[in-house]
Scaffold this active site. Structure first.
Site, PDB file in Angstrom:
ATOM      1  N   SER A   6       1.013  -0.887   0.136  1.00 16.19           N
ATOM      2  CA  SER A   6       0.189  -0.123  -0.276  1.00 16.19           C
ATOM      3  C   SER A   6       0.806   1.341  -0.253  1.00 16.19           C
ATOM      4  O   SER A   6       2.215   1.680   1.359  1.00 16.19           O
ATOM      5  CB  SER A   6      -0.842   0.084   1.022  1.00 16.19           C
ATOM      6  OG  SER A   6      -1.876  -0.640   1.491  1.00 16.19           O
ATOM      7  N   TYR A  54      -8.394 -10.302   1.997  1.00 12.13           N
ATOM      8  CA  TYR A  54     -10.076  -9.601   2.735  1.00 12.13           C
ATOM      9  C   TYR A  54     -10.205  -8.632   1.546  1.00 12.13           C
ATOM     10  O   TYR A  54     -11.747  -8.389   1.722  1.00 12.13           O
ATOM     11  CB  TYR A  54      -9.244  -8.468   3.859  1.00 12.13           C
ATOM     12  CG  TYR A  54      -8.468  -7.296   3.046  1.00 12.13           C
ATOM     13  CD1 TYR A  54      -9.121  -5.694   2.245  1.00 12.13           C
ATOM     14  CD2 TYR A  54      -7.437  -6.416   3.449  1.00 12.13           C
ATOM     15  CE1 TYR A  54      -8.827  -5.270   1.714  1.00 12.13           C
ATOM     16  CE2 TYR A  54      -6.664  -5.849   2.918  1.00 12.13           C
ATOM     17  CZ  TYR A  54      -6.984  -5.069   2.495  1.00 12.13           C
ATOM     18  OH  TYR A  54      -6.031  -4.077   1.409  1.00 12.13           O
ATOM     19  N   GLU A  55     -10.133  -8.697   0.280  1.00 10.06           N
ATOM     20  CA  GLU A  55     -11.042  -8.361  -1.065  1.00 10.06           C
ATOM     21  C   GLU A  55     -11.698  -9.746  -1.270  1.00 10.06           C
ATOM     22  O   GLU A  55     -12.778  -9.078  -2.255  1.00 10.06           O
ATOM     23  CB  GLU A  55     -10.024  -8.331  -2.059  1.00 10.06           C
ATOM     24  CG  GLU A  55      -9.165  -6.436  -1.427  1.00 10.06           C
ATOM     25  CD  GLU A  55      -8.321  -6.467  -2.607  1.00 10.06           C
ATOM     26  OE1 GLU A  55      -8.707  -6.160  -3.741  1.00 10.06           O
ATOM     27  OE2 GLU A  55      -6.990  -6.637  -2.567  1.00 10.06           O
ATOM     28  N   ASN A  72       1.489   3.601  11.097  1.00 17.26           N
ATOM     29  CA  ASN A  72       0.646   3.781  12.078  1.00 17.26           C
ATOM     30  C   ASN A  72       1.505   3.268  13.222  1.00 17.26           C
ATOM     31  O   ASN A  72       1.941   1.761  13.659  1.00 17.26           O
ATOM     32  CB  ASN A  72      -1.086   4.026  12.289  1.00 17.26           C
ATOM     33  CG  ASN A  72      -1.303   2.145  11.607  1.00 17.26           C
ATOM     34  OD1 ASN A  72      -0.813   2.014  10.780  1.00 17.26           O
ATOM     35  ND2 ASN A  72      -1.358   1.929  12.594  1.00 17.26           N
ATOM     36  N   HIS A  90      -6.839   4.633   6.953  1.00 13.10           N
ATOM     37  CA  HIS A  90      -6.350   3.915   6.266  1.00 13.10           C
ATOM     38  C   HIS A  90      -5.301   5.469   5.033  1.00 13.10           C
ATOM     39  O   HIS A  90      -4.143   5.368   5.015  1.00 13.10           O
ATOM     40  CB  HIS A  90      -7.093   3.833   4.805  1.00 13.10           C
ATOM     41  CG  HIS A  90      -6.255   3.187   3.906  1.00 13.10           C
ATOM     42  ND1 HIS A  90      -5.484   2.029   3.553  1.00 13.10           N
ATOM     43  CD2 HIS A  90      -6.083   3.237   2.075  1.00 13.10           C
ATOM     44  CE1 HIS A  90      -5.223   2.009   2.606  1.00 13.10           C
ATOM     45  NE2 HIS A  90      -5.488   2.566   1.901  1.00 13.10           N
ATOM     46  N   HIS A 102      -4.852  -8.928  -2.022  1.00 17.44           N
ATOM     47  CA  HIS A 102      -5.744  -8.264  -0.313  1.00 17.44           C
ATOM     48  C   HIS A 102      -6.532 -10.248  -0.197  1.00 17.44           C
ATOM     49  O   HIS A 102      -7.690 -10.167  -1.147  1.00 17.44           O
ATOM     50  CB  HIS A 102      -5.792  -8.249   0.363  1.00 17.44           C
ATOM     51  CG  HIS A 102      -5.044  -7.238   0.128  1.00 17.44           C
ATOM     52  ND1 HIS A 102      -5.013  -6.414  -1.118  1.00 17.44           N
ATOM     53  CD2 HIS A 102      -3.695  -6.506   0.886  1.00 17.44           C
ATOM     54  CE1 HIS A 102      -3.818  -5.564  -0.605  1.00 17.44           C
ATOM     55  NE2 HIS A 102      -2.948  -5.550   0.577  1.00 17.44           N
ATOM     56  N   MET A 124      -2.294  -7.382   6.853  1.00 19.01           N
ATOM     57  CA  MET A 124      -3.230  -7.610   6.992  1.00 19.01           C
ATOM     58  C   MET A 124      -2.808  -8.641   5.093  1.00 19.01           C
ATOM     59  O   MET A 124      -3.194  -9.043   4.531  1.00 19.01           O
ATOM     60  CB  MET A 124      -4.304  -7.249   6.395  1.00 19.01           C
ATOM     61  CG  MET A 124      -4.789  -6.004   7.484  1.00 19.01           C
ATOM     62  SD  MET A 124      -6.255  -5.330   6.902  1.00 19.01           S
ATOM     63  CE  MET A 124      -6.254  -4.263   7.980  1.00 19.01           C
ATOM     64  N   SER A 125      -1.515  -8.694   4.770  1.00 16.46           N
ATOM     65  CA  SER A 125      -0.832  -9.316   3.366  1.00 16.46           C
ATOM     66  C   SER A 125       0.422 -10.125   4.067  1.00 16.46           C
ATOM     67  O   SER A 125       0.744 -10.829   4.993  1.00 16.46           O
ATOM     68  CB  SER A 125      -0.243  -8.152   2.371  1.00 16.46           C
ATOM     69  OG  SER A 125       0.454  -7.650   3.015  1.00 16.46           O
ATOM     70  N   ALA A 132       2.549  -1.913   3.961  1.00 20.53           N
ATOM     71  CA  ALA A 132       1.780  -1.551   5.353  1.00 20.53           C
ATOM     72  C   ALA A 132       1.755  -2.330   6.836  1.00 20.53           C
ATOM     73  O   ALA A 132       1.447  -3.217   6.401  1.00 20.53           O
ATOM     74  CB  ALA A 132       1.164  -0.394   4.649  1.00 20.53           C
ATOM     75  N   HIS A 160      -3.254   1.059  -4.201  1.00 23.32           N
ATOM     76  CA  HIS A 160      -2.553   0.302  -4.917  1.00 23.32           C
ATOM     77  C   HIS A 160      -2.465  -0.068  -6.375  1.00 23.32           C
ATOM     78  O   HIS A 160      -3.978  -0.573  -6.990  1.00 23.32           O
ATOM     79  CB  HIS A 160      -3.326  -1.426  -4.906  1.00 23.32           C
ATOM     80  CG  HIS A 160      -2.890  -1.718  -3.485  1.00 23.32           C
ATOM     81  ND1 HIS A 160      -2.152  -2.894  -2.780  1.00 23.32           N
ATOM     82  CD2 HIS A 160      -3.226  -1.172  -1.815  1.00 23.32           C
ATOM     83  CE1 HIS A 160      -1.640  -2.683  -1.895  1.00 23.32           C
ATOM     84  NE2 HIS A 160      -2.650  -2.537  -0.381  1.00 23.32           N
TER      85      HIS A 160
END
Ligand code: HPA
Length: 271
Positions: free
Chosen positions: A28, A83-84, A233, A245, A81, A209-210, A111, A59
């Site tokens: 990201s 989550y998609e 963060n 985000h 991803h 998440m990746s 990230a 992306h």
């Protein structure tokens, strides 16, 4: 599965004769590395047979064959991803394609939220190991024997030798990089403060998440990985602020120059 992967490999080979030595997956907001490369061919994921396009803001979905100084590289600018809503074989698909293109090493970037309280937003972290809490092993299902064994070893997924070289590159650039364990969740909601406290006791330094599906795919194929997390963060509950985000994108924009220099330096070292 192997037929689809090899069809995509043939498609990419039909576009270029460049034989990439190193692969790079850009996470990201980290796509600017591409601007420093001598691009030979850029292929939108939508053109690659069998590939899915990424839907996430920040992306871009392109496979780029290029030279970084003299090193021939293949770059995935943007990833797919879990989550998609894609299945794990779809999430791993393009990594397997670049693996079959013959890369000798992969640099995977992402990230991530900082769990280790010694970290600060904007730090870069070399991934020493991971914890897979995505709720699924991406290799679940019939084994694709052409890619590797049923039960791949994961004890050196991120070899210390690659991290040592990355540390030397960072030192030569005057950068201080962190090192730590990346914990992967499926997302897409961010974590709760209680989850982050729990993950800290489990030994995690960063959360995202990746990355884990791609790294497991590489381990099965015997390809060593250097992982670089951009700590965009501090994770939930550490600071008295909400996670967005937008903060992730703002931090990646801020550290873009350092990040790009580190990745390019590593590409040169790995040639
Ligand atoms: N949690 C999960 N994924 C992330 C985060 C986070 O705090 N920051 C960037 N990706």
């Amino acid at each position: 599965m192997i037929k689809a992967i090899d069809e995509a490999v043939r498609f990419v080979r039909s576009k270029t004769s460049l034989q990439p030595q190193v692969g790079v997956i850009l996470g990201s907001g980290l796509g600017n590395v591409v601007d420093a490369l001598e691009i030979e061919t850029a292929i939108p994921y939508s053109e690659i047979p069998g590939a899915k396009a990424s839907t996430v803001v920040g992306h871009q979905g392109r496979m780029i064959l290029a030279r970084a100084n003299q090193t021939p590289v293949v770059v995935m600018q943007g990833r797919i991803h879990f989550y998609e809503g894609h299945e794990m074989p779809e999430v791993m698909f393009l990594s397997r394609v670049i693996g079959r293109l013959g890369i000798k090493q992969l640099i995977v970037t992402n990230a991530a939220g900082g769990i280790n309280t010694k970290f600060q937003a904007g730090d870069l972290m070399l991934i020493s190991d991971h914890i897979n809490l995505m709720g699924m092993n991406p290799l679940r299902g019939p084994n694709v024997d052409e890619l590797g064994v049923r039960f791949p070893d994961m004890s050196e997924a991120y070899p210390a030798s690659l991290r040592e070289q990355a540390n030397e590159v960072a030192r030569s650039l005057g950068q201080l990089v962190q090192e730590g364990v990346y914990l992967a969740l499926s997302g897409p909601s961010y974590e709760t403060p209680a989850e982050i406290r729990a993950f800290r006791t489990l030994g995690a330094d960063a959360v995202g998440m990746s990355t884990v599906p791609e790294v497991i795919a590489m381990s099965q194929m015997g390809i060593p990985v250097l992982g670089i997390s951009c700590i965009t963060n501090m994770a939930a509950g550490i600071l008295n602020q909400k996670l967005t985000h937008q903060e992730v994108m703002d931090t990646t924009a801020r550290v873009q120059n350092d990040f790009t220099a580190l990745v390019l330096g590593c590409l040169e070292r790995f040639s």
